[in-house]
Scaffold this motif. Sequence first.
Motif, PDB file in Angstrom:
ATOM      1  N   ILE A  50       0.832  -1.205   0.000  1.00 42.27           N
ATOM      2  CA  ILE A  50       0.000   0.000   0.000  1.00 42.27           C
ATOM      3  C   ILE A  50       0.867   1.255   0.000  1.00 42.27           C
ATOM      4  O   ILE A  50       0.524   2.266  -0.621  1.00 42.27           O
ATOM      5  N   GLY A  51       2.009   1.213   0.688  1.00 48.45           N
ATOM      6  CA  GLY A  51       2.886   2.386   0.748  1.00 48.45           C
ATOM      7  C   GLY A  51       3.381   2.808  -0.622  1.00 48.45           C
ATOM      8  O   GLY A  51       3.370   4.001  -0.956  1.00 48.45           O
ATOM      9  N   ARG A  52       3.821   1.838  -1.412  1.00 45.42           N
ATOM     10  CA  ARG A  52       4.323   2.178  -2.747  1.00 45.42           C
ATOM     11  C   ARG A  52       3.206   2.702  -3.633  1.00 45.42           C
ATOM     12  O   ARG A  52       3.394   3.686  -4.369  1.00 45.42           O
ATOM     13  N   ALA A  53       2.044   2.059  -3.586  1.00 43.07           N
ATOM     14  CA  ALA A  53       0.925   2.515  -4.412  1.00 43.07           C
ATOM     15  C   ALA A  53       0.489   3.923  -4.012  1.00 43.07           C
ATOM     16  O   ALA A  53       0.193   4.754  -4.875  1.00 43.07           O
ATOM     17  N   SER A  54       0.480   4.219  -2.713  1.00 42.09           N
ATOM     18  CA  SER A  54       0.063   5.540  -2.247  1.00 42.09           C
ATOM     19  C   SER A  54       1.061   6.619  -2.649  1.00 42.09           C
ATOM     20  O   SER A  54       0.684   7.703  -3.102  1.00 42.09           O
ATOM     21  N   SER A  55       2.358   6.336  -2.492  1.00 40.15           N
ATOM     22  CA  SER A  55       3.372   7.324  -2.881  1.00 40.15           C
ATOM     23  C   SER A  55       3.382   7.551  -4.385  1.00 40.15           C
ATOM     24  O   SER A  55       3.545   8.685  -4.842  1.00 40.15           O
ATOM     25  N   ASP A  56       3.194   6.485  -5.171  1.00 40.75           N
ATOM     26  CA  ASP A  56       3.110   6.650  -6.623  1.00 40.75           C
ATOM     27  C   ASP A  56       1.915   7.519  -7.000  1.00 40.75           C
ATOM     28  O   ASP A  56       2.014   8.375  -7.896  1.00 40.75           O
ATOM     29  N   PHE A  57       0.804   7.304  -6.324  1.00 38.62           N
ATOM     30  CA  PHE A  57      -0.402   8.082  -6.618  1.00 38.62           C
ATOM     31  C   PHE A  57      -0.192   9.557  -6.291  1.00 38.62           C
ATOM     32  O   PHE A  57      -0.563  10.443  -7.078  1.00 38.62           O
ATOM     33  N   ILE A  58       0.429   9.853  -5.168  1.00 39.32           N
ATOM     34  CA  ILE A  58       0.623  11.251  -4.747  1.00 39.32           C
ATOM     35  C   ILE A  58       1.591  11.959  -5.685  1.00 39.32           C
ATOM     36  O   ILE A  58       1.345  13.099  -6.114  1.00 39.32           O
ATOM     37  N   LEU A  59       2.707  11.317  -6.040  1.00 39.82           N
ATOM     38  CA  LEU A  59       3.672  11.953  -6.949  1.00 39.82           C
ATOM     39  C   LEU A  59       3.097  12.096  -8.354  1.00 39.82           C
ATOM     40  O   LEU A  59       3.341  13.097  -9.037  1.00 39.82           O
ATOM     41  N   SER A  60       2.308  11.109  -8.791  1.00 34.92           N
ATOM     42  CA  SER A  60       1.680  11.209 -10.109  1.00 34.92           C
ATOM     43  C   SER A  60       0.644  12.327 -10.143  1.00 34.92           C
ATOM     44  O   SER A  60       0.513  13.045 -11.143  1.00 34.92           O
ATOM     45  N   LEU A  61      -0.075  12.481  -9.045  1.00 39.48           N
ATOM     46  CA  LEU A  61      -1.051  13.560  -8.957  1.00 39.48           C
ATOM     47  C   LEU A  61      -0.353  14.923  -8.960  1.00 39.48           C
ATOM     48  O   LEU A  61      -0.829  15.874  -9.590  1.00 39.48           O
TER      49      LEU A  61
END
Length: 275
Positions: A50-61
């Motif tokens: 979940i940590g990697r998916a969340s950080s990817d989502f925030i940086l992509s946003l």
Amino acid sequence: MINTLKRISAVARIVLIDGLRRHALLGLVALSVSAEAGAFLFFDFIPRDIGRASSDFILSLAWLSGFIFLYFHGVQVIALDEERKVIYSLLARPISRGEYVGGIFTGLACLLLLLNLLLCLLGFGTLMFIKQQVLPVYFSQFAMSYYLLAWLGLFAMELMLLAVILFFSGLVRGSFPVLLISLSFYAICSGLPVVRDAISQKASLEGQSTSLKSILQGMTAFFPDFDRLDFKNMITSVTSPPDPSLILVNFGLTSAYIAVLLWLACIAYHRRDLQ
């Protein structure tokens, strides 16, 4: 020199105040807040990492917010448009065209920096909230240094695109042509690594080197590979850290690329007939 810096800072201050007055950042921050609030409802559906998916989502946003800022607000501010007469007064004496280029770039860079700082704080709070809501096995690693490095790389990529837009604005007139050319440039930069890898794999299978492979590698000098500044996968990774010298080289090449483009933009503006 001091007077030149004062005039550049004056133009930058105009751009900064105008961007804040138009609420150029408010809408993007509101969009990010809404998207990250929506992420709170869906992170439970991620089975693992979940940590990697969340950080990817925030940086992509954040990249999407910067992309919208550059190609909509930035292009409208930079592009030479017949219907916008502000540029003619700014380019009149004692403001030279080179000082105008420096002032516009500095003002928009300050707006970008402010946007990234706000989104960085917002993203950090979101990640910490998610980390507290899930079991440690799903979000075990968080490297603050790599989190800041990822934001620095993102900001460097945005500055490169800003310099590209500023350069193209000196070559063509009108916001829409500048927008199309700048989007085409970004599309080439995104697709070139894929084509280069495909050609390299084909050449390795055939056991020979092709001239096309060398040409594609040389095109990187004009169409940079933004993946070199993408560090978001390291935020929650437990792998060995990258070579610091390689990171310094990447940021050094990025700074040189921006400086060369700004120099070319000054030449283009000096030779441009604005009448």
